[in-house]
Motif scaffolding. Structure first.
Motif, short mmCIF file in Angstrom:
data_model
loop_
_atom_site.label_atom_id
_atom_site.label_comp_id
_atom_site.label_asym_id
_atom_site.label_seq_id
_atom_site.Cartn_x
_atom_site.Cartn_y
_atom_site.Cartn_z
N UNK A 184 -7.50 -0.53 -5.52
CA UNK A 184 -7.93 0.67 -4.81
C UNK A 184 -7.50 0.61 -3.35
N UNK A 185 -7.87 -0.51 -2.67
CA UNK A 185 -7.49 -0.65 -1.28
C UNK A 185 -5.97 -0.72 -1.17
N UNK A 186 -5.38 -1.44 -2.12
CA UNK A 186 -3.93 -1.55 -2.15
C UNK A 186 -3.29 -0.17 -2.28
N UNK A 187 -3.92 0.63 -3.15
CA UNK A 187 -3.41 1.99 -3.35
C UNK A 187 -3.44 2.78 -2.04
N UNK A 188 -4.57 2.67 -1.32
CA UNK A 188 -4.69 3.43 -0.08
C UNK A 188 -3.65 2.95 0.94
N UNK A 189 -3.53 1.63 1.05
CA UNK A 189 -2.56 1.10 2.03
C UNK A 189 -1.15 1.54 1.68
N UNK A 190 -0.84 1.43 0.39
CA UNK A 190 0.51 1.83 -0.04
C UNK A 190 0.77 3.30 0.27
N UNK A 191 -0.24 4.11 0.00
CA UNK A 191 -0.08 5.53 0.26
C UNK A 191 0.13 5.80 1.75
N UNK A 192 -0.66 5.10 2.58
CA UNK A 192 -0.55 5.34 4.02
C UNK A 192 0.83 4.90 4.52
N UNK A 193 1.30 3.78 4.00
CA UNK A 193 2.66 3.36 4.37
C UNK A 193 3.68 4.41 3.93
N UNK A 194 3.38 5.03 2.77
CA UNK A 194 4.27 6.06 2.26
C UNK A 194 4.32 7.29 3.16
N UNK A 195 3.29 7.47 3.98
CA UNK A 195 3.26 8.65 4.87
C UNK A 195 4.34 8.56 5.94
N UNK A 196 4.66 7.32 6.34
CA UNK A 196 5.55 7.15 7.49
C UNK A 196 6.88 7.90 7.31
N UNK A 197 7.59 7.65 6.19
CA UNK A 197 8.84 8.41 6.03
C UNK A 197 8.62 9.92 5.97
N UNK A 198 7.49 10.33 5.37
CA UNK A 198 7.21 11.77 5.28
C UNK A 198 7.08 12.37 6.68
N UNK A 199 6.28 11.71 7.52
CA UNK A 199 6.05 12.23 8.86
C UNK A 199 7.35 12.23 9.68
N UNK A 200 8.10 11.14 9.53
CA UNK A 200 9.36 11.05 10.26
C UNK A 200 10.28 12.19 9.83
N UNK A 201 10.32 12.43 8.51
CA UNK A 201 11.15 13.52 7.98
C UNK A 201 10.73 14.85 8.57
N UNK A 202 9.41 15.08 8.64
CA UNK A 202 8.91 16.34 9.17
C UNK A 202 9.30 16.49 10.64
N UNK A 203 9.15 15.40 11.39
CA UNK A 203 9.50 15.46 12.81
C UNK A 203 10.99 15.80 12.98
#
Lengths: 350, 336, 328
Positions: free
Chosen positions: A1-20
């Motif tokens: 569960x915690x691993x899932x959350x961490x993985x997902x949050x790490x996954x946000x980085x490329x998304x946000x960078x892409x949006x920027x």
């Protein structure tokens, strides 16, 4: 569960960078610039040149981007060029360090200031509207599913269709006309314009709840009724489908009372579609709703966002979109966590 | 043995937009304590709706039980209040369903699903009910049952889920177990496991069973008595050996003839029944099997036969005696 | 139906079909395989019906699809009339496809609900550009008649037909290109008993009439035994036994075949009373993680030492009788 959350949050980085990246260059690709007009007047070319230099608009776009990302300080050193206004830092610390930069058009204000000032109100409006929508919509949907094809269902469906089809553009002035102009029950505007309001989402001592809600009730209602109609329709459709499932028959075959069958066996399963729409809806609503803010004269994020687009205030446009994206990805994460709670078949440890 | 169930003239209809679907058209049968009745028929023949009507589990609307009596222990289930029928469901009458994948609630643990009937009908507290649930899971052959109580249905295989369903159906020691095609969705080796289990439990617990199926093979080794349904009616009823050994209704004959048998390879064509079952919205006036029947005579077209005794405990609804009367047409469907 | 003709039409050699399991959002890591079909070898003779039986998930449908190159096999070869068709591409594959067709399980899902029956059956003709437009309609009518439907139905839509009739439409579509070889994937399991017999009889008639070769895939051994000349039994991605239908019933050698045969109910209470069932314990293991040694060792009633160690070879124990078991 915690691993899932961490993985997902790490996954946000490329998304946000892409949006920027995408919004940075798209915004600049739109014809026109921030200093074409101030009001109706156009500025003298020399002033425009100075202003453009101040905000580095005279640089190649990729250099502007790097400076936006990591900040002038790192990129060109701690120098202030064209120190026209000593109050405004002409450089930013860069998006990576949480500084969304100076606004191009609101002199002396940073994007962080503007969002910090306008977001709390928009968020309060959005959250209350969603809560109102759920409180009205979910029970209405349940009732109309359980009493399918009775007058209760038909009237609930009728109201829901009405709620979805009447835009807040019509609803809001109607409310003002009835409750402010004619009845004089609630103030038509000025929510958040002067105290009491939540300061940065925290309560100030001696907070006047009555006053607060009398300002809030109409905007929240105008926004929330439309939502409640959406929730009601979703809930109805989903529950109708669930109560036809085989396991509902199994539950009835056990001799359970019908209310228990619905409460224990059907409700949780039928919430999934509702939860699904709440994610993006939440992000869209708490970052401001132009129409409601405009009509009720609220100093919210939606209004500033639209204004900044017409003004080509690149920094504000980018900042708002970035905040919206961050809220969106996090609320989608919450939705996924909610899925895991609602349906054990969805495994979150992968 | 004592009479447990008596169904008289049960008639169930569905009121749909296309018209009234005559799903069950006046069926009558009896069941003794501890007896196993197999009800066979093809899809849409009313076999499921027929037993669901017994405990009033017909989705309503559009379904409605329009006539009949269902005497269970001398009490008419159809006349009971909602509260009374609920105290029978899952308590004195247990049910297991066709598809163990969809018949268990995916979001509740199996422990929760088994214990709720125990708490409801037997007034057990949570601890007692959980202890009983473990016993039940062990009874139906689920390994390390105590550890699996808090698992969700998707953590079990199809065969194991059907065992959980059986544990649920049996939880309150019912006197009648209704099994609605419980092995249809399962593989043949798993089917054998489940049939074996139900037989064993039936003999141990002494309950009566109504086993609904479309597969004449599965019930052959299981049932004491058989009823064959067609278009919402029982067309033949007999002791199991009599029905398979001496079938008397042309439809039963056709069904048995169209079934390939593992132990016989004749090298010949199967005797298929040509054509389709009748439309339940517009049932023909006469015998519903008329259009597909090889033995038909003119009378069949106008008058629907009722069940008549043709031997000890052997009833058929047919004007024809297939042991004497000749086949009148080789392929009735073409001439219909 | 039976074929003395031993000409091999389809030859399947060590066919493997793995479906990869991947993990990761951006970079897909390959973490394992579902070994749906794991090295199977057999021949199909011209004019015969080879039955392929097994329980759900054993890989029998995947085998059928991999033979027709609807999947690209992970390994092994398939030969049609001696020519290798694995790895064929483009026009060559299209040409080959005309001669091999498939009938699907679900007569409800396998027909496009928005196309008329005429268009459904004519589609293969269009795709392969056979016959003139005007001639196609006549061909469709002819095909409808062949499968026992009224040619008058040509403009109707699938929902206007019953399950059995839809399966006939599926058969007509498969026949449109005059194929030599048809893979029938559970063609009757969605149908009612009395309708099943109709479709079985139709398939048998067509075989006689057009000299077709069938790979008949089903889970129901009674049906397979009725229609097939030879029967192959599959378990967890592998063939465990292959023999002609009489030998397989009279002298099943593999313990799985024995259990499967004993589990099939016979519609006769007198026989059922006397039958001894071999009840297999437990469930089929996951094809992602099959047991070491023999695939069947976790459930086999006759399991002994070597079964846990070594995978048994699929070998011809008697003429025409192949078994993969350490007992023989």
């Amino acid at each position: 569960m915690l691993r899932f959350i961490i993985r997902r949050i790490l996954g946000f980085i490329p998304v946000l960078l892409g949006v920027v990246i995408f919004t940075f260059f798209m915004a600049r690709a739109i014809p026109g610039g921030p200093f074409d007009f101030i009001g109706d007047k156009s500025l003298p070319p020399s002033v425009v040149k100075n202003l453009e230099a101040k905000y580095h608009l005279d640089w190649p776009e990729w250099e502007q981007f790097i400076s936006y990302l990591i900040g002038d300080e790192l990129y060109i050193g701690p120098v202030k060029i064209f120190d026209l206004d000593p109050e405004t830092p002409a450089y930013s610390y860069g998006v990576l360090r949480g500084d969304l930069g100076p606004s191009f058009r609101y002199r002396g204000q940073t994007v962080n200031d503007i969002i910090g000032r306008t977001f709390p109100l928009s968020a309060q409006l959005g959250v209350m509207a969603i809560i109102l929508g759920l409180v009205i919509g979910v029970p209405a949907g349940i009732i109309s599913a359980l009493k399918q094809n009775t007058w209760l269902d038909y009237s609930a469906t009728f109201v829901a269709v009405l709620g979805v089809s009447i835009p807040s553009l019509v609803m809001a002035p109607l409310l003002i006309w009835i409750f402010s102009v004619n009845l004089g029950w609630f103030p038509a505007a000025t929510w958040g314009a002067k105290p009491p309001y939540f300061q940065n989402m925290f309560l100030t001592p001696g907070f006047d709840w009555g006053n607060y809600f009398s300002h809030a009730v109409m905007p929240v209602f105008a926004l929330g009724t439309g939502l409640s109609a959406t929730f009601a329709r979703l809930m109805r459709a989903s529950l109708l489908q669930v109560i036809r499932e085989d396991y509902i028959r199994t539950a009835r075959a056990k001799g359970l009372h019908e209310s228990m069958v619905i409460y224990r066996h059907a409700l949780k399963n039928s919430l999934i579609p509702v939860v699904t729409v709440i994610g993006p809806m939440f992000a869209a609503l708490i970052t401001g709703t132009l129409v409601i803010e405009q009509i009720f004269g609220l100093n919210g994020m939606g209004k500033h966002f639209v204004q900044s687009i017409t003004n080509r205030d690149y920094a504000v446009v980018l900042g708002t979109i970035l905040i919206y994206t961050i809220i969106l990805v996090f609320s989608n994460l919450l939705v996924d966590l909610a899925y895991g709670w609602l349906d054990p078949r969805i495994r979150l440890d992968a | 043995m004592a009479r447990l169930l008596e169904v008289k003239g049960l008639r169930t209809q569905f009121f749909t937009q296309d018209g009234v679907v005559n799903a069950v058209n006046g069926i009558s049968y009896t069941l003794d304590e501890g007896e196993t009745l197999g009800i066979v028929g093809e899809s849409g023949c009313g076999k499921s709706v027929g037993v669901m009507s017994l405990i009033r589990l017909i989705p309503s609307p559009p379904g409605k039980i329009v006539a009949g009596e269902v005497l269970f222990d001398g009490q008419d289930l159809l006349k009971m209040s909602d509260g009374e029928i609920r105290s029978v469901r899952g308590n004195k009458i247990g049910m297991i369903f066709q598809d163990p994948m969809t018949s268990l609630n995916p979001v509740l643990t199996i422990g929760r699903q088994i214990t709720e009937a125990l708490q409801l009908h037997l007034g057990m507290n949570n601890a007692q009910a959980r202890a009983r649930a473990v016993e039940l899971l062990e009874l139906v052959g689920i390994p390390s049952a105590a550890d699996r109580l808090d698992d969700y249905p998707h953590q079990f295989s199809g065969g194991m889920r059907q065992r959980v369903m059986i544990a649920m159906g049996l939880s309150c020691n019912p006197r009648l177990l209704i099994a609605d095609e419980p092995t249809t969705a399962l593989d043949v080796t798993i089917q054998a496991q489940i049939v074996d289990l139900v037989k064993k439990l039936r003999d141990e617990l002494g309950m009566a069973v109504i086993w609904i199926t479309h597969d004449l093979g599965v019930v052959a080794g299981l049932a004491d008595r058989m009823a064959v349904m067609y278009a919402g009616m029982i067309v033949e009823e007999a002791e199991v050996k009599e029905l398979y050994g001496n079938p008397r209704h042309p439809y039963t004959l056709g069904l048995l003839g169209s079934l390939p048998r593992l132990d016989q390879v004749s090298g010949q064509k199967l005797e298929s029944i040509e054509g389709l079952p009748p439309d339940l919205i517009a049932l023909p006036k006469g015998c519903p099997f008329y259009a597909r029947c090889k033995y038909r005579i003119d009378k069949c077209k106008t008058e629907n036969p009722s069940l008549q005794n043709v031997g000890v405990g052997h009833r058929i609804a047919c004007w024809i005696d297939v042991t004497k009367d000749p086949v009148t047409t080789e392929n009735p469907w073409q001439t219909a | 139906m039976s074929s003395d003709n031993q000409e091999v039409l389809v030859k399947v050699k060590d066919l493997k079909m793995y479906f990869p399991i991947t993990q990761g959002i951006v970079i897909q890591r390959h973490v394992g395989d579902i070994k749906a079909v794991d090295g199977i070898t057999f021949n199909i003779h011209r004019g015969e019906t080879l039955g392929l039986v097994g329980e759900s998930g054993c890989g029998k449908s995947t085998t059928g699809r991999a033979i027709l190159q609807l999947y690209t096999p992970t390994g092994g070869e398939v030969y049609f009339e001696g020519e290798e068709i694995t790895g064929l591409k483009g026009e060559h594959l299209r040409k080959m496809r005309r001669r091999m067709q498939m009938i699907f399980q679900d007569p409800y899902a396998s027909l496009n609900p928005r196309m008329t029956v005429g268009n459904i059956i004519a589609e293969p003709l269009e795709v392969h550009n056979i016959l003139k437009r005007s001639e196609r309609r006549d061909r469709v009518k002819e095909l409808l008649e062949v499968v026992g439907l009224n040619p008058y139905f040509i403009n109707r839509y699938p929902h206007e037909f019953s399950g059995g009739q839809r399966q006939r439409i599926g058969v007509a579509r498969a026949l449109a290109l005059n194929p030599d070889f048809i893979v029938a994937d559970e063609p009757i399991s969605a149908l009612d008993v009395s309708i099943q017999a109709q479709v079985i009889n139709l398939l048998e008639d067509l075989q006689e009439q057009f000299g077709l070769t069938y790979l008949f895939i089903a889970h129901d051994l009674s049906v397979v035994r009725h229609i097939s000349d030879r029967i192959a039994v599959m378990y967890l991605g592998k063939l465990v036994e292959l023999a002609d239908r009489h030998t397989l019933y009279d002298n099943p050698m593999h313990p799985y075949t024995q259990a499967l045969l004993s589990a099939v109910p016979i519609p006769d209470p007198v026989i059922e009373e006397k039958r001894q069932r071999i009840i297999l314990e437990g469930d089929v293991p996951s094809p992602q993680n099959p047991p070491k040694g023999c695939n069947f060792c976790t459930r086999c009633p006759k399991v002994f030492e070597p079964c846990y160690e070594q995978e048994p070879e699929f070998k011809e124990v008697e003429p025409g009788h192949w078994v993969a078991c350490h007992l023989y």
